[in-house]
Design a protein around this motif. Structure first.
Motif, PDB file in Angstrom:
ATOM      1  N   ARG A  63      16.279  65.229 -66.184  1.00  0.00           N
ATOM      2  CA  ARG A  63      17.234  65.455 -65.099  1.00  0.00           C
ATOM      3  C   ARG A  63      18.624  65.774 -65.620  1.00  0.00           C
ATOM      4  N   GLU A  64      18.915  65.237 -66.833  1.00  0.00           N
ATOM      5  CA  GLU A  64      20.238  65.541 -67.385  1.00  0.00           C
ATOM      6  C   GLU A  64      20.293  66.938 -67.972  1.00  0.00           C
ATOM      7  N   PHE A  99      27.732  65.752 -51.462  1.00  0.00           N
ATOM      8  CA  PHE A  99      27.915  64.558 -50.646  1.00  0.00           C
ATOM      9  C   PHE A  99      29.246  63.882 -50.892  1.00  0.00           C
ATOM     10  N   PRO A 124      33.443  63.755 -50.949  1.00  0.00           N
ATOM     11  CA  PRO A 124      34.394  64.340 -49.993  1.00  0.00           C
ATOM     12  C   PRO A 124      34.994  65.672 -50.438  1.00  0.00           C
ATOM     13  N   GLU A 126      35.494  66.573 -56.668  1.00  0.00           N
ATOM     14  CA  GLU A 126      34.727  65.374 -56.989  1.00  0.00           C
ATOM     15  C   GLU A 126      33.240  65.667 -57.060  1.00  0.00           C
ATOM     16  N   PHE A 144      30.832  65.190 -60.329  1.00  0.00           N
ATOM     17  CA  PHE A 144      29.860  64.083 -60.241  1.00  0.00           C
ATOM     18  C   PHE A 144      28.849  64.101 -61.399  1.00  0.00           C
ATOM     19  N   ILE A 171      30.485  63.485 -64.998  1.00  0.00           N
ATOM     20  CA  ILE A 171      30.884  62.088 -65.163  1.00  0.00           C
ATOM     21  C   ILE A 171      29.652  61.213 -65.376  1.00  0.00           C
ATOM     22  N   ASN A 172      28.568  61.530 -64.671  1.00  0.00           N
ATOM     23  CA  ASN A 172      27.324  60.790 -64.911  1.00  0.00           C
ATOM     24  C   ASN A 172      26.812  60.995 -66.333  1.00  0.00           C
ATOM     25  N   LYS A 225      37.402  61.545 -67.399  1.00  0.00           N
ATOM     26  CA  LYS A 225      37.937  62.201 -66.203  1.00  0.00           C
ATOM     27  C   LYS A 225      38.648  63.505 -66.547  1.00  0.00           C
ATOM     28  N   MET A 256      26.904  70.612 -65.302  1.00  0.00           N
ATOM     29  CA  MET A 256      26.208  69.698 -66.212  1.00  0.00           C
ATOM     30  C   MET A 256      25.745  70.428 -67.466  1.00  0.00           C
ATOM     31  N   SER A 304      38.835  60.318 -48.074  1.00  0.00           N
ATOM     32  CA  SER A 304      38.547  60.089 -49.491  1.00  0.00           C
ATOM     33  C   SER A 304      39.623  59.207 -50.121  1.00  0.00           C
ATOM     34  N   HIS A 358      38.856  55.732 -51.962  1.00  0.00           N
ATOM     35  CA  HIS A 358      39.369  55.440 -53.309  1.00  0.00           C
ATOM     36  C   HIS A 358      40.185  54.160 -53.311  1.00  0.00           C
ATOM     37  N   ARG A 397      39.698  50.748 -55.373  1.00  0.00           N
ATOM     38  CA  ARG A 397      40.703  50.166 -56.269  1.00  0.00           C
ATOM     39  C   ARG A 397      41.070  48.748 -55.836  1.00  0.00           C
ATOM     40  N   PHE A 431      31.247  55.274 -46.638  1.00  0.00           N
ATOM     41  CA  PHE A 431      31.356  56.626 -47.150  1.00  0.00           C
ATOM     42  C   PHE A 431      30.206  57.509 -46.668  1.00  0.00           C
ATOM     43  N   MET A 453      20.977  63.335 -55.929  1.00  0.00           N
ATOM     44  CA  MET A 453      21.896  62.545 -56.754  1.00  0.00           C
ATOM     45  C   MET A 453      21.275  62.222 -58.100  1.00  0.00           C
ATOM     46  N   ILE A 454      20.004  61.780 -58.106  1.00  0.00           N
ATOM     47  CA  ILE A 454      19.439  61.442 -59.414  1.00  0.00           C
ATOM     48  C   ILE A 454      19.187  62.691 -60.245  1.00  0.00           C
ATOM     49  N   ARG A 466      21.242  64.893 -60.586  1.00  0.00           N
ATOM     50  CA  ARG A 466      22.499  65.176 -61.278  1.00  0.00           C
ATOM     51  C   ARG A 466      22.924  63.978 -62.124  1.00  0.00           C
ATOM     52  N   GLY A 467      21.949  63.186 -62.515  1.00  0.00           N
ATOM     53  CA  GLY A 467      22.215  62.137 -63.497  1.00  0.00           C
ATOM     54  C   GLY A 467      22.824  60.880 -62.922  1.00  0.00           C
ATOM     55  N   PHE A 468      22.687  60.648 -61.620  1.00  0.00           N
ATOM     56  CA  PHE A 468      23.255  59.441 -61.009  1.00  0.00           C
ATOM     57  C   PHE A 468      22.482  58.211 -61.470  1.00  0.00           C
ATOM     58  N   LYS A 469      23.239  57.196 -61.934  1.00  0.00           N
ATOM     59  CA  LYS A 469      22.557  56.000 -62.420  1.00  0.00           C
ATOM     60  C   LYS A 469      23.042  54.768 -61.679  1.00  0.00           C
ATOM     61  N   PHE A 493      29.456  54.972 -58.931  1.00  0.00           N
ATOM     62  CA  PHE A 493      30.379  56.060 -58.619  1.00  0.00           C
ATOM     63  C   PHE A 493      31.630  55.944 -59.470  1.00  0.00           C
ATOM     64  N   ILE A 494      32.162  57.074 -59.822  1.00  0.00           N
ATOM     65  CA  ILE A 494      33.441  57.049 -60.518  1.00  0.00           C
ATOM     66  C   ILE A 494      34.405  57.896 -59.710  1.00  0.00           C
ATOM     67  N   PHE A 495      35.539  57.325 -59.403  1.00  0.00           N
ATOM     68  CA  PHE A 495      36.482  58.057 -58.563  1.00  0.00           C
ATOM     69  C   PHE A 495      37.559  58.724 -59.394  1.00  0.00           C
ATOM     70  N   PHE A 496      38.071  59.763 -58.826  1.00  0.00           N
ATOM     71  CA  PHE A 496      38.941  60.658 -59.568  1.00  0.00           C
ATOM     72  C   PHE A 496      40.393  60.227 -59.615  1.00  0.00           C
ATOM     73  N   ASP A 497      40.993  60.115 -58.431  1.00  0.00           N
ATOM     74  CA  ASP A 497      42.440  59.907 -58.404  1.00  0.00           C
ATOM     75  C   ASP A 497      42.806  58.522 -58.886  1.00  0.00           C
TER      76      ASP A 497
END
Lengths: 207, 252
Positions: free
Chosen positions: A76-77, A91, A93, A97, A101, A104-105, A110, A153, B130, B134, B138, B150, B209-210, B212-215, B218-222
């Motif tokens: 998948r990676e 998904f 906002p 981001e 996504f 970052i995964n 950042k 990716m 968003s 965030h 925080r 969300f 999501m998976i 794209r490597g979701f484990k 979540f990591i937020f940007f700002d």
């Protein structure tokens, strides 16, 4: 890169969608998967990504057998999968981001992720979309952004499920341009043979 | 939806404030207002909320719409409470009598709900969703709650769209809502279909999501930084709060 041997799969153990199916994708190959609705094109992609498990047969990806859930994490990676419906894929906002996504995964910082975002958006000619809200985009824009998110990716192979569906002429042109620009081999599903001819170099017929 | 684009991207100084600060202050003040039982203090809070709302430069039309909505319920309270609340009688109308305590009580509810509403509109709707997510992250709110909020926000309008599509398809085939079994059945099927579709979509989103490597994280940007403006706002807030406290306790 992808080798499938004697693959069999059914949803209900009665009607087999794949029976002893063989397939291979080599470097620099661009394969069109052609077949009627319901013949198992999307199912095939899901089998490759490990979202579905085969009943029997072998799936070898990047020279390794893939059987268990853990085997597919690396798959998948390294394989980018563009979903048919972009609403499933976008998904987060903001565009920024969502494109970030994946990177970052994969463990990017950042700052690196931000750089990748602007690179990929430039690549698909969607500069300036960083702060746009994903669900307010048009269907065509969504697809292109979703594709940028997959490209972010840096996958070794791409699986494209109906990338031209519900796109207008301009977005289709843009999509074809992108597909001819990228270096990765890919498998593409579409019903539009004219468009497929412009981006692929071989085809598989599924029955 | 309470979050409206035009409000979210305004330019007033309230828009510039740190979302974390706004959430915390809105939460604390809403609590204070809800717990206050004194008419003068409540009026003071309403006055503060009005100052905030004027400063946030939110469109008046939108504001009135929201206020009319909430005050509609308050009108109902005004119709019943003054007549039913036990206490000293002020006025007799035939068999009914209005009590002073009743009026007092209804007035308090009016002040409370309006000031909380104004406060929430001025502080919370001046962020994008968003930003709020965030900020909650925080502020170390439980991640599961944030994800829930969300995803509900993200997919609510898609479910709405799905519903509209289905419903329009029904109308296209000459469906008319009547008081009969056919109508109820059709609506039941519509809702059932909506549930199934939502479930399927949730699975697809998870798969995407998976892929794209979701484990699971979540990591937020700002990153937020407390600015000079935020500190000024905190000081101003504390001063206004202590003013009423000192005044009511008779310390001056």
């Amino acid at each position: 890169m992808i080798k499938v041997k004697n693959l069999s799969f059914s949803y209900d153990k009665e009607e087999y969608i794949f029976e002893n199916f063989n397939f291979s994708l080599k470097n620099e190959e661009r394969i069109a998967l052609i077949g009627d609705n319901g013949c198992g094109k999307t199912t095939f992609f899901k089998l490759i990504m490990g979202l579905l498990k085969a009943d029997s047969g072998q799936i070898e990806i990047f020279d390794q057998k893939r059987e268990k859930e853990e085997d597919f994490i690396e798959v998948r990676e390294r394989i980018g999968y563009l979903f048919q419906d972009s609403d499933n894929q976008l998904f987060l906002p903001t565009v920024e981001e969502d494109v970030a996504f994946g990177p970052i995964n994969l463990g990017k910082s950042k700052a690196e992720a931000k750089k990748i975002v602007s690179e990929k958006l430039a690549m698909v000619k969607m500069e300036g979309f960083e702060k746009k809200v994903t669900y307010n985009l048009s269907q065509g824009q969504k697809k292109i952004i979703a594709f940028a998110a997959v490209l972010a990716m840096d996958p070794d192979v791409l699986l494209l499920d109906e990338p031209f569906a519900s796109l207008d002429k301009q977005s289709i042109k843009r999509m074809i341009k992108i597909l001819n620009k990228i270096a990765q081999p890919f498998i593409i599903v579409s019903h539009n043979n004219l468009l497929l001819d412009q981006v692929t170099n071989s085809s598989y017929f599924l029955e | 939806m309470i979050f409206k684009k035009e409000n979210t991207y305004g330019v007033s100084w309230i828009h510039q404030l740190d979302p974390r600060l706004k959430i915390v202050i809105a939460f604390i003040t809403a609590f204070l207002i809800a717990l206050t039982n004194d008419l003068i203090t409540l009026s003071y809070f309403l006055f503060l909320a009005i100052i905030l709302i004027i400063n946030s430069k939110i469109e008046t039309k939108y504001l009135f719409k929201k206020l009319i909505l909430i005050n509609f319920f308050i009108i109902i309270i005004w119709i019943f409470i003054p007549f039913t609340f036990p206490g000293e009688e002020l006025l007799n109308i035939g068999k009914f009598s209005i009590t002073a305590e009743g009026i007092n009580f209804a007035l308090k509810i009016t002040l409370r709900s309006n000031s909380i509403m104004l406060l929430i509109i001025s502080l919370l709707t001046t962020n994008s969703v968003s930003e709020i997510i965030h900020a909650l992250y925080r502020l170390k709110i439980a991640e599961k709650l944030i994800y829930l909020f969300f995803f509900v926000y993200r997919y609510l309008h898609i479910i709405k769209k799905e519903y509209n599509n289905l419903y329009e398809a029904m109308l296209m085939r000459a469906f008319k809502a009547k008081t009969n079994l056919h109508t109820y059945k059709s609506y039941a099927y519509l809702i059932a279909m909506l549930l199934i579709k939502s479930y399927e979509r949730s699975q697809k989103v998870y798969e995407a999501m998976i892929c794209r490597g979701f484990k699971g994280k979540f990591i937020f940007f700002d990153d937020f930084k407390i600015k000079k403006l935020d500190i000024l706002f905190i000081i101003g807030y504390l001063i206004s709060l202590s003013l009423i406290f000192i005044f009511r306790k008779g310390l001056i």
